[in-house]
Motif scaffolding. Sequence first.
Motif, PDB file in Angstrom:
ATOM      1  N   UNK A  91       0.636  -1.053   0.030  1.00  0.00           N
ATOM      2  CA  UNK A  91       0.115  -0.003  -0.048  1.00  0.00           C
ATOM      3  C   UNK A  91       0.848   1.187   0.033  1.00  0.00           C
ATOM      4  N   UNK A  92       0.466   2.314  -0.847  1.00  0.00           N
ATOM      5  CA  UNK A  92       1.143   3.524  -0.908  1.00  0.00           C
ATOM      6  C   UNK A  92       2.563   3.655  -1.665  1.00  0.00           C
ATOM      7  N   UNK A  93       2.773   2.252  -2.478  1.00  0.00           N
ATOM      8  CA  UNK A  93       4.004   2.370  -3.496  1.00  0.00           C
ATOM      9  C   UNK A  93       3.300   2.529  -4.949  1.00  0.00           C
ATOM     10  N   UNK A 110      -1.393  -3.861  -7.190  1.00  0.00           N
ATOM     11  CA  UNK A 110      -2.633  -4.594  -6.699  1.00  0.00           C
ATOM     12  C   UNK A 110      -3.013  -4.360  -5.314  1.00  0.00           C
ATOM     13  N   UNK A 111      -4.047  -4.652  -5.120  1.00  0.00           N
ATOM     14  CA  UNK A 111      -4.578  -4.456  -3.673  1.00  0.00           C
ATOM     15  C   UNK A 111      -5.917  -5.671  -3.510  1.00  0.00           C
ATOM     16  N   UNK A 112      -5.891  -6.372  -2.381  1.00  0.00           N
ATOM     17  CA  UNK A 112      -6.872  -7.634  -2.403  1.00  0.00           C
ATOM     18  C   UNK A 112      -7.058  -7.429  -0.700  1.00  0.00           C
ATOM     19  N   UNK A 113      -8.164  -7.816  -0.118  1.00  0.00           N
ATOM     20  CA  UNK A 113      -8.463  -8.079   1.098  1.00  0.00           C
ATOM     21  C   UNK A 113      -7.634  -9.120   2.052  1.00  0.00           C
ATOM     22  N   UNK A 114      -7.497 -10.399   1.318  1.00  0.00           N
ATOM     23  CA  UNK A 114      -6.519 -11.168   1.894  1.00  0.00           C
ATOM     24  C   UNK A 114      -7.473 -12.526   2.245  1.00  0.00           C
ATOM     25  N   UNK A 155      -9.937   3.259  -5.546  1.00  0.00           N
ATOM     26  CA  UNK A 155     -10.067   1.979  -5.178  1.00  0.00           C
ATOM     27  C   UNK A 155      -9.567   1.164  -4.368  1.00  0.00           C
ATOM     28  N   UNK A 156      -8.157   1.359  -4.099  1.00  0.00           N
ATOM     29  CA  UNK A 156      -7.451   0.775  -3.199  1.00  0.00           C
ATOM     30  C   UNK A 156      -7.572   0.813  -1.592  1.00  0.00           C
ATOM     31  N   UNK A 157      -8.414   1.868  -1.356  1.00  0.00           N
ATOM     32  CA  UNK A 157      -8.899   2.172  -0.056  1.00  0.00           C
ATOM     33  C   UNK A 157     -10.054   0.958   0.277  1.00  0.00           C
ATOM     34  N   UNK A 158     -10.374   0.080  -0.540  1.00  0.00           N
ATOM     35  CA  UNK A 158     -11.344  -0.900  -0.066  1.00  0.00           C
ATOM     36  C   UNK A 158     -10.585  -1.897   0.613  1.00  0.00           C
ATOM     37  N   UNK A 159      -9.374  -1.801   0.650  1.00  0.00           N
ATOM     38  CA  UNK A 159      -8.340  -2.914   1.641  1.00  0.00           C
ATOM     39  C   UNK A 159      -8.801  -2.355   2.919  1.00  0.00           C
ATOM     40  N   UNK A 160      -8.811  -1.079   3.475  1.00  0.00           N
ATOM     41  CA  UNK A 160      -9.070  -0.740   4.598  1.00  0.00           C
ATOM     42  C   UNK A 160     -10.540  -0.844   4.958  1.00  0.00           C
ATOM     43  N   UNK A 161     -11.315  -0.645   3.926  1.00  0.00           N
ATOM     44  CA  UNK A 161     -12.950  -0.964   4.124  1.00  0.00           C
ATOM     45  C   UNK A 161     -13.088  -2.299   4.514  1.00  0.00           C
ATOM     46  N   UNK A 237     -19.142   9.612   8.882  1.00  0.00           N
ATOM     47  CA  UNK A 237     -17.998   9.113   9.366  1.00  0.00           C
ATOM     48  C   UNK A 237     -17.040   8.425   8.595  1.00  0.00           C
ATOM     49  N   UNK A 238     -18.030   7.358   7.941  1.00  0.00           N
ATOM     50  CA  UNK A 238     -17.278   6.495   7.116  1.00  0.00           C
ATOM     51  C   UNK A 238     -16.580   7.195   5.768  1.00  0.00           C
ATOM     52  N   UNK A 239     -17.305   8.422   5.360  1.00  0.00           N
ATOM     53  CA  UNK A 239     -16.552   9.019   4.223  1.00  0.00           C
ATOM     54  C   UNK A 239     -15.446   9.764   4.676  1.00  0.00           C
ATOM     55  N   UNK A 240     -15.316  10.232   5.900  1.00  0.00           N
ATOM     56  CA  UNK A 240     -14.152  10.931   6.428  1.00  0.00           C
ATOM     57  C   UNK A 240     -13.057  10.070   6.668  1.00  0.00           C
ATOM     58  N   UNK A 241     -13.344   8.729   7.136  1.00  0.00           N
ATOM     59  CA  UNK A 241     -12.421   7.735   7.464  1.00  0.00           C
ATOM     60  C   UNK A 241     -11.801   7.479   6.174  1.00  0.00           C
ATOM     61  N   UNK A 242     -12.465   7.126   5.162  1.00  0.00           N
ATOM     62  CA  UNK A 242     -12.019   6.659   3.716  1.00  0.00           C
ATOM     63  C   UNK A 242     -11.090   7.626   3.258  1.00  0.00           C
TER      64      UNK A 242
END
Length: 251
Positions: A91-93, A110-114, A155-161, A237-242
């Motif tokens: 993440x972040x690279x 790439x990004x995936x939830x795992x 879209x990569x923020x979905x990992x945190x979501x 708050x979800x918007x702010x967090x994302x």
Amino acid sequence: MTTIGILGVGGLAALMVRGLQGAGYRLILSPRNAEVAARLAAEYGCEVAADNQAVVDAADGVFVSLPAATGAEELARLTFRPEQPVLSAMAGTGLARLHSVIGPARAAVSMMPGYANALGIGPSILCPDDAFWRPFLAATGPVQVFEDEASFTTAATFGAFSGASFVWMAQAIGWYEEQGLPSATARALVAATLRGNAEVLLSEDRSLPEIQREVITPGGISELLVTTLTARQALQAWDEALTRVLHRIGG
């Protein structure tokens, strides 16, 4: 058989190895986390290389799940072949930074939830499209492809979501338990409800507002829950967090 080298044998790598079983890949692991690498080798038939360079040398393509804070520097110490496919899940690279440390190899991110990928149902995102990596990711779940890196980063923020959704589910399960439901019943009820609603979104052609109008009756209990959450700004708050996550990973 296509050989995939995995640099960084932590939690994500372990889940991906599990999800890739039966997909026809030969997996070679870095020895960075010796205990985990040995366990994966024993359980899933992976090979463990002598060092990170040996992983790169033996691999047709290299999947990178090194720690984001130090991963780029570790990659810069390695020698890659021209056009060797390298996929980073750090993440972040971004692509420019990745390419600067792996050149002359071919970079993709790439990004995936795992965890869901370990079960073969986890979504992944890929930028840019790459014929080598698309089937690799598809072996663990559906793949969304982006050619625009800015859209990929959003879209990569979905990992945190994805991770936060487990905390949200735990909150709901805990409430049901406090009301006296058995833990197993509460867990099954919350999980099955969300799985069912997710299938509605994936299966129905109707717009989300249309679906909402059908399931949220004016004056009904769903409306009561939504208005209560809205009044407490819980949904906002979800918007702010994302947004904060997006800024963290470079958006």
